[in-house]
Design an enzyme around this catalytic site. Structure first.
Site, mmCIF file in Angstrom:
data_model
loop_
_atom_site.group_PDB
_atom_site.id
_atom_site.type_symbol
_atom_site.label_atom_id
_atom_site.label_comp_id
_atom_site.label_asym_id
_atom_site.label_seq_id
_atom_site.Cartn_x
_atom_site.Cartn_y
_atom_site.Cartn_z
ATOM 1 N N GLU A 112 1.428 0.144 -4.838
ATOM 2 C CA GLU A 112 0.596 1.304 -5.158
ATOM 3 C C GLU A 112 1.487 2.527 -5.013
ATOM 4 O OE1 GLU A 112 -3.395 3.604 -3.522
ATOM 5 O OE2 GLU A 112 -2.033 2.599 -2.121
ATOM 6 N N ASP A 159 0.818 -1.204 0.000
ATOM 7 C CA ASP A 159 0.000 0.000 0.000
ATOM 8 C C ASP A 159 0.858 1.261 0.000
ATOM 9 O OD1 ASP A 159 -2.661 1.400 0.510
ATOM 10 O OD2 ASP A 159 -1.544 2.005 2.302
ATOM 11 N N ASP A 191 -10.377 2.025 -3.210
ATOM 12 C CA ASP A 191 -10.114 3.450 -3.006
ATOM 13 C C ASP A 191 -11.053 4.321 -3.824
ATOM 14 O OD1 ASP A 191 -8.132 3.792 -1.087
ATOM 15 O OD2 ASP A 191 -6.521 3.379 -2.497
#
Length: 617
Positions: free
Chosen positions: A301, A264, A395
């Protein structure tokens, strides 16, 4: 590198013939002891440099314990594998080697073939558990995906959370099924031919139950993240912090047989040391793979558009195998008629979508107005398999104030077009749970904290987050259990229309992705033609010329609300239709011709995609 890290976990509690080995990093305390809850006994630990250690036959699997620091402060184990009473309670000893695996013959899916399905354990099924996911594996195989991506499972406060507030990186969420439940799920996935990607958070820790500073300097004030001080990867004492996360990463691969990790917000992992922690993650992963013979991938990410993250180590990169490409999503969302406020303001629609098809990044050395600076670098030397694209994810839905999915925001025909746009890209496609039937329930942001001041801070933070979108609506209360319940999938929609038809359409798309040149995520042979006036885009996909049995495919996309006449590329042979989202079998208005002459024109219906292949073989 320390080869011991790849062969076994050394932190927390591990078991061997000698008994329980206990090790904890606490460089600034004067003494450490283990409080055995079952025996109500205090077991002293011996100092070993900055670590404290003991071996004892008193602590058994499933026993509960805490660490007592300086005879006063009692805390859970930072490397606890289970927190049965939550993040504030005692840790529980777990023997991860006790699970009997049946996946010895399993081989990870090649990265270029990944068809990913992202899901949240708590809302994917009514049960909200790993066992619940296991009951849906046959469904996922029937759908056509070959990899599931599970949002974070590290223990978080309470029983409902996205997972990014975890404070026990080694402990698997108790309400989901714990460590054994996750092992059982992964084993079942492998039996069904499904790879497992696990989302992990190495950029911050959640606020509630975060007791790391009682043990040592896990954080540094050198950098700030959106969640507070950064994790200490390059400041004083950072060697042991790096070890903590390296061992965690290896644990998921080795002890849980996870096939890939999604890291992440890698842009918030701050490290200015000579050996970036991501690069060290890759080095240890490579070492583990040579020892086990199993293939593992690291996916990040990042919003920096910095190719160094995915550049090979040999080329002075960090060696990450792939990354999420949010910019493709943003350009597609605006092209599909989405709002242009907030971060969408940087994307102009179909022109940027065409660029994303060609270059992956929209901003690859261009000025970005929202950041008021030049952003990104070229991805020219990076293959398509290094980019994961999607029309929705946790998200992009959950960070909307009302958590609306595309099924609530765009037409049925546009949903089909967006799915086709993702599946025909020269990148790796990802679905978000429920999109394949047009789920109508939102995916909202939810938590279950116990600290009232923190609960109020989360509520206020959500309000500030949506200020840029200039809305007068009230954000749902993240703490309210109903916010969580409203986010659960409605599996009964699969028996109703148009949801049932949309599911079959996704099946057809995934099958086409697997059994045509679309399956090859190669960018070097992609050609893109777009027309801003018509709001149309033509995507020509083919394999390199030396592969004689591959034929070109042309994808015709019409994002306008009117049918548009497009001319197919010149070809000696007719074009043969592979997919038509406007076909009545997909509840569309009219089907396009099955065969079209090599240089003829064809009407592409409003908000639809037509896919043809050259029929010379």
């Amino acid at each position: 590198m320390n080869e011991l890290f790849t062969s076994q976990r050394t932190l927390g509690v591990t078991f061997s013939d000698a008994g329980a080995c206990v090790r904890v990093w606490a460089p600034l305390v004067e003494n450490v002891a283990l409080h055995h809850f079952g025996l109500n006994q205090i077991i002293p630990l011996q100092n070993e440099g900055s670590y404290w250690k003991t071996t004892t036959d008193l602590l058994k699997p499933d026993d509960r314990y805490t660490f007592v620091l300086n005879g006063k402060v009692e805390r859970p184990d930072p490397a606890s594998l289970a927190q049965p009473e939550g993040v504030h309670g005692p840790s529980q000893a777990v023997d991860t080697t006790a699970f009997v695996w049946t996946d010895a013959e399993w081989k990870n899916v090649p990265l270029e073939d990944y068809l990913i399905y992202e899901l949240h354990t708590g809302t994917f099924t009514p049960e909200g558990t790993f066992a619940g996911i296991e009951t849906k594996l046959d469904y996922l195989v029937e759908l056509g995906i070959n990899a599931i991506e599970i949002m974070p499972v590290a223990q978080f406060p309470g029983s409902r959370n996205w997972g990014y507030d975890g404070v026990c990186p080694y402990a698997v969420q108790k309400s989901y099924g714990g460590a054994a439940g996750l092992q059982k799920l992964v084993d079942a996935c492998h039996r069904k031919g499904l790879a497992v990607v696990l989302d992990v958070v190495y950029n911050h820790m959640g606020p509630e139950g975060n007791y790391f500073t009682d043990f040592g300097p896990y954080f540094t004030s050198k950098y700030q993240t959106p969640w507070g001080q950064a994790i200490n990867f390059d400041d004083n004492y950072s060697d042991s912090v790096r070890r903590y996360f390296i061992e965690n990463l290896l644990m998921w691969f080795r002890d849980f047989h996870i096939d890939a990790l999604r890291l992440d917000a890698a842009h918030a992992i701050h490290d200015n040391s000579d050996l970036h922690i991501l690069r060290e993650f890759k080095q240890y992963t490579n070492l583990l793979m040579t020892q086990t013979g199993r293939q593992h991938y690291l996916i990040i990410e990042s919003d920096l558009n910095e190719p160094r993250f995915i550049r090979p180590i040999a080329a002075d990169g960090y060696g990450m195998d792939a990354q999420w490409n949010d910019e493709f999503h943003h350009a597609l969302r605006v092209t599909a008629g989405g709002e242009r406020s907030g971060y969408y303001a940087d994307y102009d629609g179909i022109r940027h979508l065409a660029k994303a098809y060609r270059d992956a990044y929209v901003y690859d050395g261009a000025y970005m107005p929202r950041r008021a600076k030049v952003v990104g670098k070229s991805t020219a030397d990076h293959p398509g398999r290094q980019f994961i694209v999607f029309s929705q994810n946790h998200d992009q839905i959950g960070n909307r104030m009302l958590g609306e999915r595309p099924a609530e925001l765009v037409s049925f025909s546009m949903q089909k077009l967006m799915a086709g746009a993702v599946m025909s890209s020269p990148y790796l496609p990802m679905l978000f749970m429920g999109e394949e039937w047009g789920e109508l329930n939102p995916f909202l942001y939810f938590v279950s904290h116990s600290d009232m001041a923190l609960i109020e801070a989360v509520r206020e933070g959500r309000k500030r987050e949506f200020a840029a979108f200039h809305t007068t609506d009230e954000a749902p209360d993240p703490q309210d259990e109903q916010t969580f319940q409203k986010s659960k999938l409605q599996w009964d929609l699969l028996t109703k229309e148009p949801h049932q038809t949309l599911f079959r359409y996704y099946q057809a798309l995934l099958a086409l992705r697997k059994h045509s040149p679309l399956r090859h995520p190669n960018r070097e042979t992609v050609a893109v033609i777009m027309d801003e006036t018509q709001q149309t885009l033509q995507l020509l996909r083919q394999r390199p010329q030396q592969i004689a049995d591959e034929v070109p495919i042309v994808c015709l996309m019409n994002f306008s609300t009117q049918p548009q006449l497009l001319t197919l590329p010149a070809s000696r042979e007719p074009w043969q239709k592979l997919l038509d989202s406007a076909d009545p079998q997909w509840l569309g208005p009219v089907a396009a011709p099955s065969l079209v002459a090599g240089d003829a024109s064809v009407f592409v219906q409003a908000e639809s995609i037509l896919i043809y292949k050259s029929s010379h073989v």
